[in-house]
Write a protein that holds these residues in place. Structure first.
Motif, PDB file in Angstrom:
ATOM      1  N   MET A 103       0.847  -1.178   0.000  1.00  0.00           N
ATOM      2  CA  MET A 103       0.000   0.000   0.000  1.00  0.00           C
ATOM      3  C   MET A 103       0.895   1.244   0.000  1.00  0.00           C
ATOM      4  O   MET A 103       1.828   1.331   0.788  1.00  0.00           O
ATOM      5  N   HIS A 130       0.356   5.438  -0.049  1.00  0.00           N
ATOM      6  CA  HIS A 130      -0.528   6.606  -0.097  1.00  0.00           C
ATOM      7  C   HIS A 130      -0.053   7.577  -1.175  1.00  0.00           C
ATOM      8  O   HIS A 130       1.140   7.855  -1.295  1.00  0.00           O
ATOM      9  N   ARG A 187      -9.979   4.943   7.567  1.00  0.00           N
ATOM     10  CA  ARG A 187      -9.145   3.944   6.926  1.00  0.00           C
ATOM     11  C   ARG A 187      -8.345   3.184   7.973  1.00  0.00           C
ATOM     12  O   ARG A 187      -8.152   3.668   9.088  1.00  0.00           O
ATOM     13  N   ASP A 239      -4.698   1.330   7.685  1.00  0.00           N
ATOM     14  CA  ASP A 239      -3.547   0.940   6.876  1.00  0.00           C
ATOM     15  C   ASP A 239      -3.177  -0.509   7.157  1.00  0.00           C
ATOM     16  O   ASP A 239      -2.792  -1.245   6.252  1.00  0.00           O
ATOM     17  N   GLU A 289      -5.413  -2.531   5.229  1.00  0.00           N
ATOM     18  CA  GLU A 289      -5.432  -2.072   3.840  1.00  0.00           C
ATOM     19  C   GLU A 289      -6.857  -1.823   3.344  1.00  0.00           C
ATOM     20  O   GLU A 289      -7.268  -2.293   2.294  1.00  0.00           O
ATOM     21  N   LYS A 290      -7.606  -1.057   4.140  1.00  0.00           N
ATOM     22  CA  LYS A 290      -8.991  -0.758   3.780  1.00  0.00           C
ATOM     23  C   LYS A 290      -9.312   0.709   4.036  1.00  0.00           C
ATOM     24  O   LYS A 290      -8.646   1.378   4.820  1.00  0.00           O
ATOM     25  N   ALA A 291     -10.345   1.173   3.333  1.00  0.00           N
ATOM     26  CA  ALA A 291     -10.814   2.547   3.496  1.00  0.00           C
ATOM     27  C   ALA A 291     -12.323   2.570   3.357  1.00  0.00           C
ATOM     28  O   ALA A 291     -12.907   1.777   2.614  1.00  0.00           O
ATOM     29  N   LEU A 306      -8.183   3.767  -5.611  1.00  0.00           N
ATOM     30  CA  LEU A 306      -7.741   3.201  -4.337  1.00  0.00           C
ATOM     31  C   LEU A 306      -7.174   1.793  -4.499  1.00  0.00           C
ATOM     32  O   LEU A 306      -6.226   1.415  -3.799  1.00  0.00           O
ATOM     33  N   LEU A 314      -5.055  -0.580  -1.997  1.00  0.00           N
ATOM     34  CA  LEU A 314      -5.918  -1.103  -0.943  1.00  0.00           C
ATOM     35  C   LEU A 314      -6.413  -2.502  -1.297  1.00  0.00           C
ATOM     36  O   LEU A 314      -6.447  -2.894  -2.472  1.00  0.00           O
TER      37      LEU A 314
END
Length: 183
Positions: free
Chosen positions: A1, A3, A90, A92, A95-97, A124, A130
């Motif tokens: 992941m 950003h 989110r 980290d 690995e989700k939002a 994403l 993600l």
């Protein structure tokens, strides 16, 4: 992941871009001052364009943080924002939002929100990396769930009295899509 921040995204009809301070008047006029738009949201209607400007000032400052994701939904033919779409929470580690969105009433039921959500989901998964994108809505606002389903999200269940919005404590219908299910 990895950003990547709020990068400019484009679809056939839309430009998804970072907000600017000069968007305050359009934000106020097009959606933030409308009680119908904010009915099932967690923030109150804005009392003035200055209130919208305060919100935007905070967002503009946060754009320096590459883990901050909030886009203006700009209808190309209009040239100004008609709504917003954001990562509202989110994890980290997982690995989700979670995505939240709103759009002015004048643009409801035209596929604009679905078009924006599909583009953000793609970003994403492809750019940020993600594994899961999720969203939720008050069951009294079924059109929001329709947007999620149109974008391939799966209904995972309703948590009773688990959320709060401008209507008070409410149920929350949860949806998600996994990277392996996407496309």
């Amino acid at each position: 992941m990895t950003h990547a921040g709020t990068e400019i995204l484009e679809t056939g009809r839309l430009l998804l871009r970072p907000f600017r301070l000069e968007d305050a008047e359009a934000m106020y006029r097009n959606w933030a001052s409308d009680k119908d738009v904010t009915k099932y949201l967690t923030w109150p209607v804005h009392a003035s364009p200055e209130a919208s400007a305060e919100v935007l000032a905070g967002w503009v400052e946060q754009y320096a943080d590459k883990s901050f994701y909030t886009w203006a939904i700009v209808l190309k033919e209009l040239g100004e924002p008609v709504g917003s779409i954001s990562v509202v929470s989110r994890s980290d580690a997982a690995e989700k939002a979670e995505i939240g969105y709103c759009i002015g009433k004048k643009w409801w039921r035209q596929g604009i929100t679905s078009e924006a959500l599909a583009q953000v989901i793609a970003y994403l998964f492809e750019t940020v990396g993600l594994n899961r994108v999720e969203s939720r809505h008050d069951p009294r606002n079924p059109n929001s769930g329709a947007v999620m389903r149109k974008c391939g999200m799966t209904y995972e269940g309703t948590m009773r009295k688990s959320d709060r919005n401008n209507q008070g404590i409410c149920d929350a219908c949860h949806y998600a899509i996994l990277r392996e299910e996407w496309r």
